[in-house]
Design a protein around this motif. Sequence first.
Motif, PDB file in Angstrom:
ATOM      1  N   LEU A 100      50.177  22.885 -15.476  1.00  0.00           N
ATOM      2  CA  LEU A 100      49.121  22.040 -14.923  1.00  0.00           C
ATOM      3  C   LEU A 100      47.748  22.702 -15.065  1.00  0.00           C
ATOM      4  O   LEU A 100      46.750  22.030 -15.364  1.00  0.00           O
ATOM      5  CB  LEU A 100      49.400  21.748 -13.448  1.00  0.00           C
ATOM      6  N   GLU A 101      47.696  24.016 -14.873  1.00  0.00           N
ATOM      7  CA  GLU A 101      46.424  24.738 -15.007  1.00  0.00           C
ATOM      8  C   GLU A 101      45.923  24.676 -16.457  1.00  0.00           C
ATOM      9  O   GLU A 101      44.720  24.509 -16.697  1.00  0.00           O
ATOM     10  CB  GLU A 101      46.604  26.189 -14.573  1.00  0.00           C
ATOM     11  N   GLU A 102      46.848  24.807 -17.398  1.00  0.00           N
ATOM     12  CA  GLU A 102      46.466  24.718 -18.814  1.00  0.00           C
ATOM     13  C   GLU A 102      45.930  23.327 -19.136  1.00  0.00           C
ATOM     14  O   GLU A 102      44.908  23.184 -19.824  1.00  0.00           O
ATOM     15  CB  GLU A 102      47.670  25.027 -19.703  1.00  0.00           C
ATOM     16  N   ALA A 103      46.600  22.295 -18.648  1.00  0.00           N
ATOM     17  CA  ALA A 103      46.151  20.923 -18.891  1.00  0.00           C
ATOM     18  C   ALA A 103      44.783  20.681 -18.262  1.00  0.00           C
ATOM     19  O   ALA A 103      43.920  20.021 -18.857  1.00  0.00           O
ATOM     20  CB  ALA A 103      47.173  19.931 -18.326  1.00  0.00           C
ATOM     21  N   HIS A 191      37.188  18.601  -8.886  1.00  0.00           N
ATOM     22  CA  HIS A 191      37.879  18.691  -7.583  1.00  0.00           C
ATOM     23  C   HIS A 191      39.033  17.694  -7.522  1.00  0.00           C
ATOM     24  O   HIS A 191      40.104  18.016  -6.976  1.00  0.00           O
ATOM     25  CB  HIS A 191      36.883  18.419  -6.457  1.00  0.00           C
ATOM     26  N   GLN A 192      38.841  16.500  -8.076  1.00  0.00           N
ATOM     27  CA  GLN A 192      39.925  15.532  -8.126  1.00  0.00           C
ATOM     28  C   GLN A 192      41.107  16.066  -8.934  1.00  0.00           C
ATOM     29  O   GLN A 192      42.265  15.921  -8.530  1.00  0.00           O
ATOM     30  CB  GLN A 192      39.433  14.218  -8.739  1.00  0.00           C
ATOM     31  N   LEU A 193      40.799  16.683 -10.084  1.00  0.00           N
ATOM     32  CA  LEU A 193      41.863  17.245 -10.925  1.00  0.00           C
ATOM     33  C   LEU A 193      42.615  18.347 -10.204  1.00  0.00           C
ATOM     34  O   LEU A 193      43.850  18.430 -10.281  1.00  0.00           O
ATOM     35  CB  LEU A 193      41.250  17.778 -12.228  1.00  0.00           C
ATOM     36  N   ILE A 198      47.504  20.139  -7.047  1.00  0.00           N
ATOM     37  CA  ILE A 198      48.164  20.599  -5.814  1.00  0.00           C
ATOM     38  C   ILE A 198      49.177  19.575  -5.320  1.00  0.00           C
ATOM     39  O   ILE A 198      50.281  19.924  -4.884  1.00  0.00           O
ATOM     40  CB  ILE A 198      47.114  20.886  -4.726  1.00  0.00           C
ATOM     41  N   ILE A 199      48.815  18.284  -5.400  1.00  0.00           N
ATOM     42  CA  ILE A 199      49.739  17.235  -4.957  1.00  0.00           C
ATOM     43  C   ILE A 199      51.010  17.246  -5.785  1.00  0.00           C
ATOM     44  O   ILE A 199      52.127  17.156  -5.253  1.00  0.00           O
ATOM     45  CB  ILE A 199      49.052  15.859  -5.032  1.00  0.00           C
TER      46      ILE A 199
END
Length: 215
Positions: A100-103, A191-193, A198-199
Motif C-alpha cells: 500500500l505504501e508503494e502504491a 491525507h485521504q490516501l 490505514i482503513i
Amino acid sequence: MSFNHILDLANDSGGTLYLMVILFTLALTIIIERSRHLSNMMEAGDQLLKLVKTKKNLNPQVFTEFLEKHPKLPHLNLVHAANDLPGNLKHDRESLDSVLEEALMHEVPQLDRSLWMLDTVITLAPLLGLFGTILGMFNAFSVLGQGQSGALQITSGIAEALLATASGLVVAMVGLIFFNGLNTRVRLVIHQLETLKIIILNQGNIKIQHNLKAL
C-alpha cells in the motif's frame, strides 16, 4: 488610456508586458485546471472513504458502481494493489503495508503535476516586471538633454515604466494565493490516501473482484 498608448508602453518595456500577459494566461490555465481536478478528486475520495468505513469488507457491487463513475481515481489504485496480493499475504499486515505504501508513493507525484509551472510564474513575474521597468526608465532618461520639457517627460516616463513592476506583482500575488490553495488541496488528497491505507490495513480482509480493473 488608448489601445495605442498601451501598445507604446508595452514596446517601451522591451516587450515584457507582452510576456506578462502570457504568464498570466498560463497561471490562470493551471489554476482552473488543477482546481477542478483536485476538487473532483477530493469529492470522490470522500465518497470512497465513506463507503469503506461503512463496510467491513469492500463490496464488489458497490465498488463496481463507484468505478464506473470514477475509473481514474488514484485512491482505487491502493485498493487494487491490496487486491493483487496473493491470498496468503493479504492477512500479513507487514506485506500489505509495504504494498500500500508503494502504491501511495506512485500516486503522490501526479497530484501536484503542473504546480511547478505556477511556482515558476510566481517567481518570474516580479523579476520580469522589474526588468521592464528598468528598460522603461532608460527610455525616460534618454530625454535629459532636452531641457525643461525633458524633465516633464522623465517624470511621466518613470510613472509609465512602473506599470511593468505593478503588473508583475499583480500576477505574482494572484498566483501565490491560488498556489497555496492548491497545495492545501494536494495535502488533503494525500491525507485521504493515507487514511484509506490505514482503513484497509485495519480491515485485514479485502474482497474485490479482480475484473474490476477492466472497467
